[in-house]
Motif scaffolding. Structure first.
Motif, mmCIF file in Angstrom:
data_model
loop_
_atom_site.group_PDB
_atom_site.id
_atom_site.type_symbol
_atom_site.label_atom_id
_atom_site.label_comp_id
_atom_site.label_asym_id
_atom_site.label_seq_id
_atom_site.Cartn_x
_atom_site.Cartn_y
_atom_site.Cartn_z
ATOM 1 N N TYR A 148 0.926 -1.301 0.037
ATOM 2 C CA TYR A 148 -0.038 0.055 0.193
ATOM 3 C C TYR A 148 0.818 1.303 -0.103
ATOM 4 C CZ TYR A 148 -3.863 -2.984 1.338
ATOM 5 O OH TYR A 148 -4.872 -4.148 1.376
ATOM 6 N N VAL A 189 2.321 2.203 -3.394
ATOM 7 C CA VAL A 189 1.175 2.709 -4.241
ATOM 8 C C VAL A 189 1.247 4.383 -4.012
ATOM 9 C CG1 VAL A 189 -1.332 3.089 -4.772
ATOM 10 C CG2 VAL A 189 -0.379 0.611 -4.548
ATOM 11 N N ALA A 190 1.159 4.663 -2.675
ATOM 12 C CA ALA A 190 1.269 6.016 -2.279
ATOM 13 C C ALA A 190 2.561 6.619 -2.652
ATOM 14 C CB ALA A 190 0.870 6.197 -0.794
ATOM 15 N N LYS A 231 2.324 10.973 -3.127
ATOM 16 C CA LYS A 231 1.437 11.356 -2.031
ATOM 17 C C LYS A 231 2.193 12.058 -0.895
ATOM 18 C CE LYS A 231 -2.313 10.513 -4.102
ATOM 19 N NZ LYS A 231 -2.947 11.321 -4.554
ATOM 20 N N ASP A 232 1.877 13.267 -0.234
ATOM 21 C CA ASP A 232 2.760 13.846 0.714
ATOM 22 C C ASP A 232 2.290 13.116 2.005
ATOM 23 O OD1 ASP A 232 0.055 15.138 2.102
ATOM 24 O OD2 ASP A 232 -0.150 15.638 -0.239
ATOM 25 N N THR A 259 -1.503 13.004 3.405
ATOM 26 C CA THR A 259 -2.396 12.066 2.719
ATOM 27 C C THR A 259 -2.154 10.789 3.066
ATOM 28 O OG1 THR A 259 -2.272 13.823 1.025
ATOM 29 C CG2 THR A 259 -3.388 11.853 0.613
ATOM 30 N N LYS A 280 -4.929 8.810 4.632
ATOM 31 C CA LYS A 280 -5.737 7.996 3.526
ATOM 32 C C LYS A 280 -5.179 6.332 3.730
ATOM 33 C CE LYS A 280 -8.816 10.354 1.078
ATOM 34 N NZ LYS A 280 -8.442 11.207 0.037
ATOM 35 N N VAL A 281 -4.112 6.405 4.073
ATOM 36 C CA VAL A 281 -3.364 4.913 3.896
ATOM 37 C C VAL A 281 -3.075 4.450 5.300
ATOM 38 C CG1 VAL A 281 -1.694 3.661 2.849
ATOM 39 C CG2 VAL A 281 -2.457 5.445 1.709
ATOM 40 N N PRO A 291 -6.148 4.463 8.174
ATOM 41 C CA PRO A 291 -7.048 3.391 7.892
ATOM 42 C C PRO A 291 -6.736 2.082 7.964
ATOM 43 C CG PRO A 291 -7.165 5.104 6.064
ATOM 44 C CD PRO A 291 -6.084 5.111 7.013
ATOM 45 N N ALA A 292 -5.547 1.764 7.540
ATOM 46 C CA ALA A 292 -5.016 0.415 7.581
ATOM 47 C C ALA A 292 -4.729 0.136 9.120
ATOM 48 C CB ALA A 292 -3.501 0.395 6.899
#
Lengths: 259, 263
Positions: free
Chosen positions: A154, A157-158, A163-164, A167, A171-172, A175-176
């Motif tokens: 994951y 992917v970011a 992604k900063d 985020t 976002k990652v 939640p994970a």
């Protein structure tokens, strides 16, 4: 309705077993096999329960304890999440606190009670702090574990998508981490609930632990038992509420829907 | 930065070398790779498993660093990740906590307005044929559908090159063939450069304008085979089979293939 009957079909043993045990217990005390001043029968305990609910004694004391747990847990869990995120993400900080945390974490919460009574007295402060300490560690550990176990796939992917950090975190990573955090919260509330009763048993002028202790001094075994059982019942209610909340919040997590 | 230029650019590898340190040993994985991929070209890379062909893609996308040599996309020298390169992995790698729509939107930067974002996301969901599943969670989709979402997420920035790392390797044979047809359709619609790593000879020929055959580790380019077959391609046509045989013998050149005619 169909769902309810389905549930009954699958779980009827969970209901039947305690009912059978209660009946045996009741019969044993009616027949005089158990001394009532040591263990009154279920019906006698239930009568006391009704009376204590009527006078408000049980509800007030239970309510006081629940408020303490809520206050202490919110403080402890919030600190646990804040510190846990930092410790998991910043390697220097992790190294810096590793020894301190290593020594402090294994200390049973109950051991802090005398210390806190000396520092803060027997009022709310010492009890809320005990609960906060207990829940802090469980939440902290689950957050650190959760973050450090986030699948690198994951994160890649970011990374690819540039992604900063914010985020990435919101976002990652968070939640994970949520499933692990929820486990931490459930265990943490458990710890908090234990700590409050322990603190109230040792020194308090209100709360469910105090009610139990006071009844013991008066040798009111039935009141003691009502208090002890009500702790268990409150525990199961809180746990069920948390499971419902978890299902609501983590509806994407296929693993929890099985249970 | 890169979003300004959405035309496919030439992708050049020159004297590319990459080694990994495992324990105290330095293991070469990619060795002296020189390759020029034309803008809009579809290049398949095929090689034995574990040869380092995936590393090649990870270098292009910026996930692996500390290499020697150069990778250039147009004028830009590649040194790290960038949204002008999109990647699809063998596993879809969708975030299970985001819906299909949110997963695709995750590909986008923060520059666009809300309306623009949802428009671009919808366009790409349509492109991969999943408009009806926008609100679904990844766990509710089949493997092939998840991989479509992953492709949409990689394309949503309109990258100049799309890197596919064995994207259909985990799918069943029939879904895989569907997806191969889909990716050709998407490639023709988007006109992006595609670099595909695969271990499936048929897939390499069916999709690629050229097939790059890599050697065992360290991965070097053994040979490059042009696939001058008209599209859509017929896997059972004479020329296709001939190419398949040619590539097959690249891998099993030492083995005498027993041949028997039965009339």
């Amino acid at each position: 309705m169909i769902k309810f009957w389905g549930w009954i079909k699958e779980n009827y043993l969970a209901i039947v077993t305690p009912v059978v045990l209660l009946l045996i217990w009741e019969a044993a005390s009616q027949l005089g096999w158990i001394r009532a001043n040591l263990l009154p029968g279920p019906s006698a305990i239930f009568m006391v329960l009704v009376e204590l609910v009527k006078t408000g004694e049980l509800i007030i004391n239970l309510g006081i304890s629940i408020i303490r747990v809520a206050e202490g847990f919110i403080i402890g869990a919030a600190l646990g999440v804040l510190v846990g995120v930092q410790v998991a993400l910043v390697k220097k900080l992790r190294v810096a606190v590793s020894l301190i945390f290593g020594v402090l974490r294994p200390i049973p919460v109950i051991a802090w009670i005398p210390v806190l009574i000396l520092w803060l007295g027997i009022d709310e402060g010492s009890k809320v702090t005990v609960i906060a300490i207990g829940s802090f560690w469980t939440v902290l550990v689950s957050v650190v574990q959760g973050i450090r176990n986030v699948d690198i796939k994951y994160l890649e992917v970011a990374t690819i998508l540039e992604k900063d950090r914010l985020t990435l975190l919101t976002k990652v990573i968070l939640p994970a981490t949520l499933p692990a955090l929820f486990t931490g919260v459930r265990v943490g509330i458990d710890v908090a609930w234990r700590s409050v009763v322990a603190a109230e048993l040792i020194a308090a002028s209100s709360g469910i632990g105090y009610m139990i202790m006071y009844a013991r001094e008066l040798s009111q075994i039935d009141t003691v038992l009502v208090g002890v059982l009500s702790i268990g019942l409150t525990g199961i209610v809180i746990d069920q509420l948390l499971i419902i909340l978890e299902k609501r919040l983590l509806k994407w997590n296929v693993n929890i829907h099985e249970a | 930065m890169s979003e300004a230029n959405t035309n496919p650019q030439i992708l050049q590898f020159s004297k590319l070398n990459k080694a990994f340190k495992i324990g105290t040993e330095l293991i070469e994985v990619v060795k002296d790779v020189n390759l020029t991929v034309k803008p809009g070209e579809f290049v398949s890379i095929i090689g034995p498993s574990g040869c380092g062909k995936s590393t090649l893609l990870r270098l292009v996308v910026g996930l692996e660093r500390n290499f020697t040599g150069e990778i250039r996309l147009g004028e830009e020298l590649i040194t790290g990740p960038g949204v002008n390169r999109g990647m699809v992995f063998q596993e879809a790698r969708l975030f299970p906590w985001l819906t299909v729509e949110e997963n695709v939107a995750f590909g986008l930067g923060n520059s666009e307005s809300k309306a623009e974002r949802s428009q671009v996301v919808n366009e790409h969901l349509e492109l991969v044929g999943l408009s009806n599943f926008a609100a679904a969670y990844p766990s509710q989709l089949s493997g092939g559908m998840q991989q479509r979402v992953s492709i949409a997420r990689a394309l949503v920035n309109r990258p100049q090159v799309l890197l596919l790392d064995e994207p259909f390797g985990a799918l069943d044979a029939i879904t895989r063939i569907h997806m191969q047809q889909e990716i050709i359709r998407i490639w023709q619609a988007e006109k992006t450069t595609i670099l595909l790593v695969t271990h499936d000879i048929d897939e390499a020929i069916f999709l690629g304008d050229r097939v790059v055959v890599m050697s065992k580790r360290p991965a070097t380019i053994k040979t490059i085979i042009s696939v001058d077959l008209p599209r859509p391609r017929d896997r059972n046509s004479f020329d296709f089979v001939k190419l398949r045989r040619k590539i097959y013998t690249e891998f099993f050149s030492e083995v005498e293939v027993p041949f028997a005619y039965s009339i």
